[in-house]
Design an enzyme around this catalytic site. Structure first.
Site, PDB file in Angstrom:
ATOM      1  N   TYR A 118       0.831  -1.194   0.000  1.00 49.96           N
ATOM      2  CA  TYR A 118       0.000   0.000   0.000  1.00 49.96           C
ATOM      3  C   TYR A 118       0.866   1.244   0.000  1.00 49.96           C
ATOM      4  O   TYR A 118       1.963   1.268   0.554  1.00 49.96           O
ATOM      5  CB  TYR A 118      -0.954  -0.008   1.202  1.00 49.96           C
ATOM      6  CG  TYR A 118      -0.280  -0.260   2.537  1.00 49.96           C
ATOM      7  CD1 TYR A 118       0.273   0.788   3.266  1.00 49.96           C
ATOM      8  CD2 TYR A 118      -0.196  -1.540   3.081  1.00 49.96           C
ATOM      9  CE1 TYR A 118       0.888   0.575   4.496  1.00 49.96           C
ATOM     10  CE2 TYR A 118       0.417  -1.764   4.302  1.00 49.96           C
ATOM     11  CZ  TYR A 118       0.955  -0.708   5.001  1.00 49.96           C
ATOM     12  OH  TYR A 118       1.567  -0.922   6.197  1.00 49.96           O
ATOM     13  N   ASP A 160      -3.003   2.036  10.162  1.00 47.56           N
ATOM     14  CA  ASP A 160      -1.890   1.285  10.736  1.00 47.56           C
ATOM     15  C   ASP A 160      -0.808   1.189   9.668  1.00 47.56           C
ATOM     16  O   ASP A 160      -0.519   0.124   9.118  1.00 47.56           O
ATOM     17  CB  ASP A 160      -2.374  -0.097  11.190  1.00 47.56           C
ATOM     18  CG  ASP A 160      -1.290  -0.859  11.931  1.00 47.56           C
ATOM     19  OD1 ASP A 160      -0.287  -0.234  12.321  1.00 47.56           O
ATOM     20  OD2 ASP A 160      -1.443  -2.073  12.098  1.00 47.56           O
ATOM     21  N   ILE A 161      -0.221   2.339   9.353  1.00 43.56           N
ATOM     22  CA  ILE A 161       0.712   2.439   8.227  1.00 43.56           C
ATOM     23  C   ILE A 161       2.108   2.080   8.722  1.00 43.56           C
ATOM     24  O   ILE A 161       2.709   2.804   9.512  1.00 43.56           O
ATOM     25  CB  ILE A 161       0.680   3.873   7.634  1.00 43.56           C
ATOM     26  CG1 ILE A 161      -0.762   4.265   7.267  1.00 43.56           C
ATOM     27  CG2 ILE A 161       1.618   3.962   6.425  1.00 43.56           C
ATOM     28  CD1 ILE A 161      -1.510   3.253   6.400  1.00 43.56           C
ATOM     29  N   GLU A 162       2.608   0.917   8.265  1.00 43.50           N
ATOM     30  CA  GLU A 162       3.896   0.416   8.752  1.00 43.50           C
ATOM     31  C   GLU A 162       4.914   0.226   7.637  1.00 43.50           C
ATOM     32  O   GLU A 162       6.036  -0.197   7.883  1.00 43.50           O
ATOM     33  CB  GLU A 162       3.698  -0.907   9.515  1.00 43.50           C
ATOM     34  CG  GLU A 162       2.720  -0.754  10.672  1.00 43.50           C
ATOM     35  CD  GLU A 162       2.773  -1.886  11.679  1.00 43.50           C
ATOM     36  OE1 GLU A 162       3.669  -2.740  11.587  1.00 43.50           O
ATOM     37  OE2 GLU A 162       1.898  -1.916  12.556  1.00 43.50           O
ATOM     38  N   SER A 163       4.497   0.487   6.386  1.00 46.90           N
ATOM     39  CA  SER A 163       5.473   0.388   5.291  1.00 46.90           C
ATOM     40  C   SER A 163       5.099   1.358   4.191  1.00 46.90           C
ATOM     41  O   SER A 163       4.018   1.956   4.210  1.00 46.90           O
ATOM     42  CB  SER A 163       5.540  -1.046   4.755  1.00 46.90           C
ATOM     43  OG  SER A 163       4.313  -1.388   4.144  1.00 46.90           O
TER      44      SER A 163
END
Ligand SMILES: *[C@@H]1O[C@H](CO)[C@@H](O)[C@H](O)[C@H]1NC(C)=O
Ligand SMILES: *[C@@H]1O[C@H](CO)[C@@H](O)[C@H](O)[C@H]1NC(C)=O
Length: 307
Positions: A118, A160-163
């Site tokens: 994403y 929940d943006i982790e990448s």
């Protein structure tokens, strides 16, 4: 004389006990303000969404994850072993969503996560994704957009943006907050505890988040380590004084195996950490990853009366 002093001592003890009861009542009242937010969706063996809400322990449930979106991709929802969204296997969740909402539980669609593809490539892309989220999961209901969870509307979107990159998530938040379909769109998020969050900082700076559950785990410099609560409490204080949000939650693993590090034994949490952090006016409670791990450990049951 001996019996009198004995009487005096007993009376004194009774008074001591009464004031202790008074104190503990006052304490549990002041602790009644917090609630538990929990992630559901990434393990088929964690019970249904409806059963999760029916425990009465979780006023907020994040349905996880929409782990593919943006940059021209066809969005994709992943609910592990629960059901297959792509083939229409999850539309039956609508009746469960309504049952949860009837009990006052707020349900957010969690977007992003640890494993996914994403990113947002432009403000226009953020607008396109916001329209998709609005029509597929919220109040929009455009007839041309398939609704993976059926016709029930979720209450909001959890970031929940982790990448990927940090870009254009602030635009996505603003677009989501501009939609009105009878009820407001909640925007929530789960940044990592190092401040500011590398990927979510600019989105959080919009000041438009309702609830922020900070992940105080997998990040040793700002989490609990055995015998040391200072790093976590300093980080909590930095977050609560730095970001605008209606409520801020302490995000924790629900079991030792639920994260690489950062698990806090329930007695340490309730005796050494909650009494301090709930003095913050923005304190909202605790977020747990995840329903599956909480089922294994019973963590929420051990802390729910101390929030
Ligand atoms: C806009 O979003 C849809 C999903 O709703 C996606 O399939 C499409 O590729 C996106 N369009 C562009 C130009 O990114
Ligand atoms: C979008 O996708 C293209 C190729 O498909 C890639 O080169 C580019 O880096 C992506 N952009 C973002 C912001 O992820």
């Amino acid at each position: 004389m001996a019996s009198k002093s004995h009487q005096f001592n007993s009376l004194f003890l009774v008074i001591l006990c009464l004031s202790a009861i008074g104190l503990s009542t006052a304490r549990s009242k002041s602790g009644g303000s917090g609630g538990i937010a929990i992630y559901w969706g990434q393990n088929g063996n964690e019970g249904t969404l409806e059963a999760t809400c029916a425990t009465g322990k979780f006023p907020y449930v994040n349905v996880a994850f929409l782990n593919v979106f943006g940059n021209g991709s066809t969005p994709s929802l992943n609910l592990a072993g629960h059901c297959d969204p792509a083939s229409g296997g999850c539309v039956t969740l609508s009746s469960q969503i309504r049952s949860c909402q009837k009990q006052g539980v707020k349900l957010m669609l969690a977007i992003g996560g640890g494993i996914g593809t994403y990113s947002l490539s432009s403000k226009l892309d953020a607008h396109n994704v916001s329209l998709y989220l609005w029509n597929a999961f919220l109040g929009g209901k455009s007839p041309s957009v398939f609704r993976p969870l059926g016709d029930a509307s979720l209450d909001g979107i959890d970031f929940d943006i982790e990448s990927g990159s940090s870009q254009f998530y602030d635009d996505l938040v603003r677009f989501l907050k501009s939609y009105r379909g009878g009820r407001k769109v909640y925007v929530t998020g789960a940044p990592q505890c190092p401040f500011p969050d590398r990927l979510m900082g600019s989105a959080l700076n919009t000041g438009l988040f309702d609830y922020v559950w900070i992940q105080f785990y997998n990040n040793p410099p700002c989490q609990y380590t055995p015998g040391n609560t200072a790093n976590l409490i300093n980080s909590w204080n930095l977050w609560t004084r730095s970001i605008r949000a209606k409520k801020i939650f302490l995000g924790l693993p629900a079991a030792t195996q639920a994260a690489g590090s950062g698990f806090i034994p329930a007695d340490v949490l309730t005796s050494q950490i909650l009494p301090i952090i709930r003095k913050s006016p923005k304190y909202g409670g605790v977020m747990l990853w995840s329903k599956f791990w909480d089922d294994q450990s019973g963590y929420s049951s051990s802390i729910v009366s101390s929030l």
